[in-house]
Design an enzyme around this catalytic site. Sequence first.
Site, PDB file in Angstrom:
ATOM      1  N   ASP A 273     -41.144  -8.459  -2.772  1.00 10.84           N
ATOM      2  CA  ASP A 273     -40.992  -8.971  -4.137  1.00 10.84           C
ATOM      3  C   ASP A 273     -41.986 -10.113  -4.355  1.00 10.84           C
ATOM      4  O   ASP A 273     -42.191 -10.956  -3.477  1.00 10.84           O
ATOM      5  CB  ASP A 273     -39.559  -9.470  -4.349  1.00 10.84           C
ATOM      6  N   ILE A 274     -42.615 -10.128  -5.512  1.00 14.82           N
ATOM      7  CA  ILE A 274     -43.661 -11.121  -5.792  1.00 14.82           C
ATOM      8  C   ILE A 274     -43.077 -12.534  -5.945  1.00 14.82           C
ATOM      9  O   ILE A 274     -43.777 -13.522  -5.743  1.00 14.82           O
ATOM     10  CB  ILE A 274     -44.475 -10.709  -7.047  1.00 14.82           C
TER      11      ILE A 274
ATOM     12  N   ASN B  53     -29.796  -4.070 -10.201  1.00 13.43           N
ATOM     13  CA  ASN B  53     -29.476  -4.513 -11.554  1.00 13.43           C
ATOM     14  C   ASN B  53     -29.556  -3.337 -12.518  1.00 13.43           C
ATOM     15  O   ASN B  53     -30.376  -2.422 -12.329  1.00 13.43           O
ATOM     16  CB  ASN B  53     -30.452  -5.615 -11.990  1.00 13.43           C
TER      17      ASN B  53
ATOM     18  N   GLU C 263     -35.303  -6.569 -15.067  1.00 12.45           N
ATOM     19  CA  GLU C 263     -36.620  -6.828 -15.670  1.00 12.45           C
ATOM     20  C   GLU C 263     -37.478  -5.577 -15.705  1.00 12.45           C
ATOM     21  O   GLU C 263     -38.230  -5.360 -16.650  1.00 12.45           O
ATOM     22  CB  GLU C 263     -37.410  -7.850 -14.835  1.00 12.45           C
TER      23      GLU C 263
ATOM     24  N   HIS D  68     -34.605   0.233  -8.652  1.00 11.23           N
ATOM     25  CA  HIS D  68     -35.023  -0.404  -7.400  1.00 11.23           C
ATOM     26  C   HIS D  68     -33.840  -1.119  -6.776  1.00 11.23           C
ATOM     27  O   HIS D  68     -32.974  -1.648  -7.467  1.00 11.23           O
ATOM     28  CB  HIS D  68     -36.188  -1.374  -7.620  1.00 11.23           C
TER      29      HIS D  68
ATOM     30  N   HIS E   8     -32.825  -4.180  -4.337  1.00 11.10           N
ATOM     31  CA  HIS E   8     -33.273  -5.434  -3.719  1.00 11.10           C
ATOM     32  C   HIS E   8     -32.617  -5.553  -2.341  1.00 11.10           C
ATOM     33  O   HIS E   8     -31.388  -5.413  -2.230  1.00 11.10           O
ATOM     34  CB  HIS E   8     -32.818  -6.644  -4.541  1.00 11.10           C
TER      35      HIS E   8
HETATM   36  P1  5GP Z   1     -34.998  -6.720 -11.585  1.00  8.61           P
HETATM   37  O1  5GP Z   1     -34.731  -8.031 -12.260  1.00  8.61           O
HETATM   38  O2  5GP Z   1     -35.574  -5.698 -12.540  1.00  8.61           O
HETATM   39  O3  5GP Z   1     -33.816  -6.216 -10.816  1.00  8.61           O
HETATM   40  O4  5GP Z   1     -36.083  -7.017 -10.473  1.00  8.61           O
HETATM   41  C1  5GP Z   1     -37.453  -6.900 -10.678  1.00  8.61           C
HETATM   42  C2  5GP Z   1     -38.127  -7.601  -9.530  1.00  8.61           C
HETATM   43  O5  5GP Z   1     -39.495  -7.245  -9.539  1.00  8.61           O
HETATM   44  C3  5GP Z   1     -38.053  -9.118  -9.610  1.00  8.61           C
HETATM   45  O6  5GP Z   1     -37.376  -9.639  -8.459  1.00  8.61           O
HETATM   46  C4  5GP Z   1     -39.512  -9.551  -9.680  1.00  8.61           C
HETATM   47  O7  5GP Z   1     -39.775 -10.727  -8.940  1.00  8.61           O
HETATM   48  C5  5GP Z   1     -40.236  -8.359  -9.114  1.00  8.61           C
HETATM   49  N1  5GP Z   1     -41.587  -8.202  -9.642  1.00  8.61           N
HETATM   50  C6  5GP Z   1     -41.983  -8.348 -10.937  1.00  8.61           C
HETATM   51  N2  5GP Z   1     -43.301  -8.107 -11.067  1.00  8.61           N
HETATM   52  C7  5GP Z   1     -43.742  -7.799  -9.807  1.00  8.61           C
HETATM   53  C8  5GP Z   1     -45.045  -7.458  -9.298  1.00  8.61           C
HETATM   54  O8  5GP Z   1     -46.047  -7.389 -10.007  1.00  8.61           O
HETATM   55  N3  5GP Z   1     -45.120  -7.223  -7.962  1.00  8.61           N
HETATM   56  C9  5GP Z   1     -44.037  -7.286  -7.136  1.00  8.61           C
HETATM   57  N4  5GP Z   1     -44.225  -7.036  -5.849  1.00  8.61           N
HETATM   58  N5  5GP Z   1     -42.791  -7.609  -7.593  1.00  8.61           N
HETATM   59  C10 5GP Z   1     -42.658  -7.856  -8.913  1.00  8.61           C
END
Ligand code: 5GP
Length: 116
Positions: A29-30, A86, A94, A99, A101
């Site tokens: 995760d970034i 999520n 987001e 996905h 985590h």
């Molecule tokens: P969500 O909130 O959708 O469950 O998680 C999305 C995740 O993707 C977040 O934890 C966010 O930090 C990660 N993320 C967003 N943009 C990028 C990216 O460009 N590269 C990587 N490796 N992770 C990302």
Amino acid sequence: MPTLFEKIISGEVPATIVYRDPRVIAFLDIRPAAPVHILIVPNKVIPTTDDIDDEDESLVGHMVIVARDIARQQGIAKSGYRLIINCNPDSGQEVYHLHLHLLGGRPLGPLVQRPV
Ligand code: 5GP
């Protein structure tokens, strides 16, 4: 429009990939929320858990098996970890590409803040 994670799968957007096979990819995760924060993502585009079909049962199970194996490789299987998916706005999702985590490497605290 391809999702961000499709672009990572295709290599258009760089990521630190820790595992891949014909069905899933896993990358760092970034914005890590823990010392280990890895996303396990299916190649198949499924926007949310609400879009999972019955025929995806094996794929979703495979995501969990991959998470288990990565947790072992990362040395956090015994100390413990959390798997989170999520779904839709109230969860804070987001990226609308399913996905999982994988979070660990420190005590993670309560799962959800209780309302005051
Ligand atoms: P969500 O909130 O959708 O469950 O998680 C999305 C995740 O993707 C977040 O934890 C966010 O930090 C990660 N993320 C967003 N943009 C990028 C990216 O460009 N590269 C990587 N490796 N992770 C990302």
